[in-house]
Write a protein that holds these residues in place. Structure first.
Motif, PDB file in Angstrom:
ATOM      1  N   CYS A 157     -29.838 -42.726   3.383  1.00 31.28           N
ATOM      2  CA  CYS A 157     -28.632 -42.051   2.748  1.00 31.28           C
ATOM      3  C   CYS A 157     -27.737 -41.305   3.922  1.00 31.28           C
ATOM      4  O   CYS A 157     -26.674 -41.292   3.559  1.00 31.28           O
ATOM      5  N   GLN A 217     -37.553 -43.646  -7.211  1.00 33.17           N
ATOM      6  CA  GLN A 217     -36.906 -42.676  -6.032  1.00 33.17           C
ATOM      7  C   GLN A 217     -38.386 -42.022  -5.540  1.00 33.17           C
ATOM      8  O   GLN A 217     -39.625 -41.882  -6.319  1.00 33.17           O
ATOM      9  N   ASN A 219     -40.341 -38.956  -3.418  1.00 31.57           N
ATOM     10  CA  ASN A 219     -40.145 -37.902  -3.891  1.00 31.57           C
ATOM     11  C   ASN A 219     -40.928 -37.216  -2.512  1.00 31.57           C
ATOM     12  O   ASN A 219     -40.645 -35.960  -1.567  1.00 31.57           O
ATOM     13  N   PRO A 232     -33.810 -42.690  -1.885  1.00 31.09           N
ATOM     14  CA  PRO A 232     -33.336 -43.677  -3.128  1.00 31.09           C
ATOM     15  C   PRO A 232     -34.314 -45.047  -3.547  1.00 31.09           C
ATOM     16  O   PRO A 232     -34.978 -45.431  -2.350  1.00 31.09           O
ATOM     17  N   SER A 278     -34.183 -48.714  -3.942  1.00 23.42           N
ATOM     18  CA  SER A 278     -33.222 -49.591  -3.584  1.00 23.42           C
ATOM     19  C   SER A 278     -33.369 -51.122  -3.959  1.00 23.42           C
ATOM     20  O   SER A 278     -34.415 -51.431  -4.951  1.00 23.42           O
ATOM     21  N   PRO A 330     -29.181 -48.750  -1.065  1.00 20.09           N
ATOM     22  CA  PRO A 330     -30.160 -48.401  -1.893  1.00 20.09           C
ATOM     23  C   PRO A 330     -28.775 -47.999  -3.126  1.00 20.09           C
ATOM     24  O   PRO A 330     -27.787 -48.481  -2.862  1.00 20.09           O
ATOM     25  N   GLN A 331     -29.262 -47.691  -4.498  1.00 26.28           N
ATOM     26  CA  GLN A 331     -29.041 -47.804  -5.810  1.00 26.28           C
ATOM     27  C   GLN A 331     -28.439 -45.967  -5.957  1.00 26.28           C
ATOM     28  O   GLN A 331     -27.836 -46.140  -7.396  1.00 26.28           O
ATOM     29  N   ASN A 332     -28.491 -45.417  -5.642  1.00 27.30           N
ATOM     30  CA  ASN A 332     -28.075 -44.097  -5.937  1.00 27.30           C
ATOM     31  C   ASN A 332     -26.807 -43.847  -5.112  1.00 27.30           C
ATOM     32  O   ASN A 332     -26.498 -44.305  -4.149  1.00 27.30           O
ATOM     33  N   GLU A 345     -24.615 -41.749  -4.627  1.00 26.64           N
ATOM     34  CA  GLU A 345     -23.691 -41.039  -3.188  1.00 26.64           C
ATOM     35  C   GLU A 345     -24.332 -41.508  -2.080  1.00 26.64           C
ATOM     36  O   GLU A 345     -23.882 -41.950  -0.846  1.00 26.64           O
ATOM     37  N   CYS A 346     -26.035 -42.379  -1.654  1.00 29.96           N
ATOM     38  CA  CYS A 346     -26.315 -43.133  -1.416  1.00 29.96           C
ATOM     39  C   CYS A 346     -25.681 -44.373  -0.668  1.00 29.96           C
ATOM     40  O   CYS A 346     -25.074 -44.717   0.329  1.00 29.96           O
ATOM     41  N   TYR A 347     -25.249 -44.830  -1.226  1.00 27.08           N
ATOM     42  CA  TYR A 347     -24.752 -46.490  -1.584  1.00 27.08           C
ATOM     43  C   TYR A 347     -23.063 -45.781  -0.960  1.00 27.08           C
ATOM     44  O   TYR A 347     -22.619 -47.181  -0.110  1.00 27.08           O
TER      45      TYR A 347
END
Length: 329
Positions: free
Chosen positions: A69, A92, A94, A136, A138, A149-151, A153-155
């Protein structure tokens, strides 16, 4: 003289191919590699001075970045440590307990290789040796086996780093990326060319009189169609706000050059066709002779097929040499 020049040219190609195979490492580009010199998806030999090199990564085919990220580029290299893993985390994670559970359930270890699974939650340095939390979800990129990553913001950050890397690559590497991106188009056009070649050879054999008029019509239509498409593509690319890659910006310039060249060729050939239209009967007579030749040597009907197969083999070899040269640096 020309035979000598051809032999020299052939020798030069053999030298370049040999150098590419010896010095290049196309596997690193296609399969991916970790930060310790191991190529993912295969057995590796130890690299002098690298402690965690020489590992067996046969079952670990995917490249996973510990800090996916917040990737950064430093001297054309991604700053985050990368590992070879057997599967990307699809949910995800954590906490260190989640990393430990994922490793035990999936056999995919997301921390540094020399950190035992049981030590994920006990080692005081686990935070530095394991990925940045939260990890995240992925998925593996289909061509290069990277865990993307599929998030959202990260992507976006991940994609921007890759775009910047492509923009900073030299022309040679951008050519490689262009070939890989356009492989479906190349294959489709090749199959289309084979179909047209077979139709043309059959037409030589059976419909010589009609063929010359059909060919002229196809040439006229094809020239106008190609020129029109090139001008339309140039206009579309130039006015597309999403054009970010340096490769795409270069495509706009190349398309303009191709469009101008195609237009000039179209005007010249159409003028020749108009001037020489009275010589059509002579061309029809030549085509009848060709039809008789094919009738006596029927294997000529298959000439486009083995020409196509030879060109496919050569194209695959050419791409392999280019990939090897691109990774020989």
């Amino acid at each position: 003289l020309w035979l000598l020049l051809f032999c020299l040219f052939w020798a030069g190609l053999m030298f370049i191919s040999g150098y590419a195979v010896v010095a290049g490492a196309a596997e690193r580009l296609v399969l991916g590699y970790d930060s310790f010199g191991n190529i993912c998806g295969r057995k590796n030999t130890p690299v002098e001075g690298a402690n965690l090199s020489g590992l067996d990564m046969t079952n670990k085919k995917y490249v996973f970045f510990l800090n996916s990220c917040s990737l950064e580029i430093q001297s054309l290299k991604i700053s985050s440590l990368s590992l070879c893993v057997s599967s990307c985390p699809e949910e995800q994670l954590n906490s260190l307990e989640d990393l430990q559970s994922f490793a035990r359930n999936n056999g995919s270890f997301l921390c540094i290789y020399n950190l035992n699974v049981s030590s994920y939650t006990l080692n005081p340095k686990a935070a530095q040796l394991c990925p940045t939390l939260p990890v995240p979800p992925s998925k593996s990129f289909p061509l290069f086996n990277r865990c993307v990553p599929q998030n959202p913001e990260c992507y976006s950050k991940y994609a921007s780093v890759l775009i910047n890397m492509v923009n900073e690559m030299d022309v040679f590497h951008r050519i490689l990326s262009g070939i890989l991106a356009g492989r479906d188009t190349v294959i489709g056009l090749s199959v289309l060319a084979l179909a047209f070649s077979l139709i043309l050879v059959l037409a030589f054999r059976f419909i010589q009189t009609l063929l010359i008029h059909t060919l002229i019509a196809l040439v006229v239509f094809g020239l106008l169609f190609v020129s029109g498409v090139l001008w339309w593509l140039h206009y579309d690319y130039r006015n597309d706000p999403s054009t970010e890659l340096e490769t795409e910006k270069e495509n706009v310039k190349f398309l303009l050059g191709y469009a101008i060249f195609s237009t000039i060729v179209t005007v010249v050939l159409l003028s020749l066709i108009f001037v020489l239209r009275k010589r059509l009967q002579f061309a029809v007579h030549l085509f009848r002779i060709v039809g008789k030749i094919i009738g006596r040597i029927p294997f000529l009907l298959f000439q486009p097929l083995w020409t196509f197969l030879i060109l496919v083999v050569f194209w695959v070899f050419w791409v392999a040499v280019l990939l090897s040269l691109g990774t020989a640096g």
